[in-house]
Design a protein around this motif. Structure first.
Motif, PDB file in Angstrom:
ATOM      1  N   PHE A  41       0.831  -1.215   0.004  1.00 64.04           N
ATOM      2  CA  PHE A  41       0.010  -0.036   0.010  1.00 64.04           C
ATOM      3  C   PHE A  41       0.758   1.225  -0.114  1.00 64.04           C
ATOM      4  CE2 PHE A  41      -1.829   3.314   2.836  1.00 64.04           C
ATOM      5  CZ  PHE A  41      -3.016   3.574   1.983  1.00 64.04           C
ATOM      6  N   TYR A  42       1.545   1.368   0.953  1.00 61.50           N
ATOM      7  CA  TYR A  42       2.769   2.447   0.924  1.00 61.50           C
ATOM      8  C   TYR A  42       3.441   2.682  -0.176  1.00 61.50           C
ATOM      9  CZ  TYR A  42       0.961   3.649   5.657  1.00 61.50           C
ATOM     10  OH  TYR A  42      -0.106   4.128   6.740  1.00 61.50           O
ATOM     11  N   GLU A  43       4.212   1.616  -0.787  1.00 60.55           N
ATOM     12  CA  GLU A  43       4.926   1.540  -2.119  1.00 60.55           C
ATOM     13  C   GLU A  43       3.984   2.215  -3.138  1.00 60.55           C
ATOM     14  OE1 GLU A  43       7.953  -2.263  -1.083  1.00 60.55           O
ATOM     15  OE2 GLU A  43       6.024  -2.848  -2.393  1.00 60.55           O
ATOM     16  N   SER A  44       2.868   1.811  -3.182  1.00 61.25           N
ATOM     17  CA  SER A  44       1.910   2.386  -4.316  1.00 61.25           C
ATOM     18  C   SER A  44       2.083   4.264  -4.015  1.00 61.25           C
ATOM     19  CB  SER A  44       0.561   1.861  -4.340  1.00 61.25           C
ATOM     20  OG  SER A  44      -0.345   2.285  -2.908  1.00 61.25           O
ATOM     21  N   HIS A  45       2.245   4.512  -3.007  1.00 64.10           N
ATOM     22  CA  HIS A  45       2.316   5.900  -2.857  1.00 64.10           C
ATOM     23  C   HIS A  45       3.899   6.467  -2.861  1.00 64.10           C
ATOM     24  CE1 HIS A  45      -1.955   6.592  -2.053  1.00 64.10           C
ATOM     25  NE2 HIS A  45      -1.871   5.516  -1.618  1.00 64.10           N
ATOM     26  N   GLY A  46       4.770   5.702  -3.560  1.00 68.41           N
ATOM     27  CA  GLY A  46       6.029   6.029  -3.544  1.00 68.41           C
ATOM     28  C   GLY A  46       6.997   6.023  -2.390  1.00 68.41           C
ATOM     29  N   PHE A  47       6.541   5.119  -1.401  1.00 67.43           N
ATOM     30  CA  PHE A  47       7.763   4.855  -0.326  1.00 67.43           C
ATOM     31  C   PHE A  47       8.401   3.527  -0.633  1.00 67.43           C
ATOM     32  CE2 PHE A  47       4.413   7.656   1.906  1.00 67.43           C
ATOM     33  CZ  PHE A  47       5.108   8.075   2.783  1.00 67.43           C
TER      34      PHE A  47
END
Length: 146
Positions: free
Chosen positions: A121-127
């Motif tokens: 989920f956070y990877e999908s926001h660039g993390f």
């Protein structure tokens, strides 16, 4: 669609603060079955993001400027009320949170302590993940940076 409020600690009405603390307890203490000290003395430093579906608080997070939590800007206590999780509000909350950090602190580098199950989920926001996982309050977490 949610309606957003951004509040400093001193801007809260009693009702708004009660709703936030109730939602945090509902999710982090009861739902996740985790006894921990939610009232941690950091709320006074934070910028609070509240998301309402009609008049019900269903989304929340708190943001920190650099050096108030990590060296970088940060956010935490990310919550979507269980009954509202099927609408994609989590993505809306992260977008609003990132915008609030940019608007409020003029920061784009952000470090978070994310629950491991939310890695994608956070990877999908660039993390991206930094380092190994660890336990925080008995729950697997990982450091992530954007």
């Amino acid at each position: 669609m949610l309606t957003w409020k951004r509040l400093s600690f001193t801007d809260f009405s009693i009702e708004e603060l009660y709703d936030v603390l109730q939602l945090r307890s509902e999710v982090f203490v009861v739902e996740q079955d985790c006894a921990y000290q939610d009232i941690d003395g950091k709320d006074q430093k934070a910028l609070h993001i509240l998301g309402y579906k009609e008049k019900e608080l269903v989304a929340y997070t708190r943001c920190f400027k650099p050096n108030d939590y990590f060296k970088e800007a940060s956010f935490g206590r990310v919550i979507i009320k269980e009954s509202a999780r099927s609408y994609g509000f989590g993505h809306d909350l992260i977008k609003e949170t990132l915008a609030a950090i940019k608007d409020g602190y003029d920061e784009t580098t952000i470090r978070i302590s994310a629950q491991t199950y939310l890695l994608k989920f956070y990877e999908s926001h660039g993390f991206t993940q930094e380092g190994e996982g660890y336990l925080e309050d008995g729950i697997p977490h990982v450091n992530m940076v954007k």
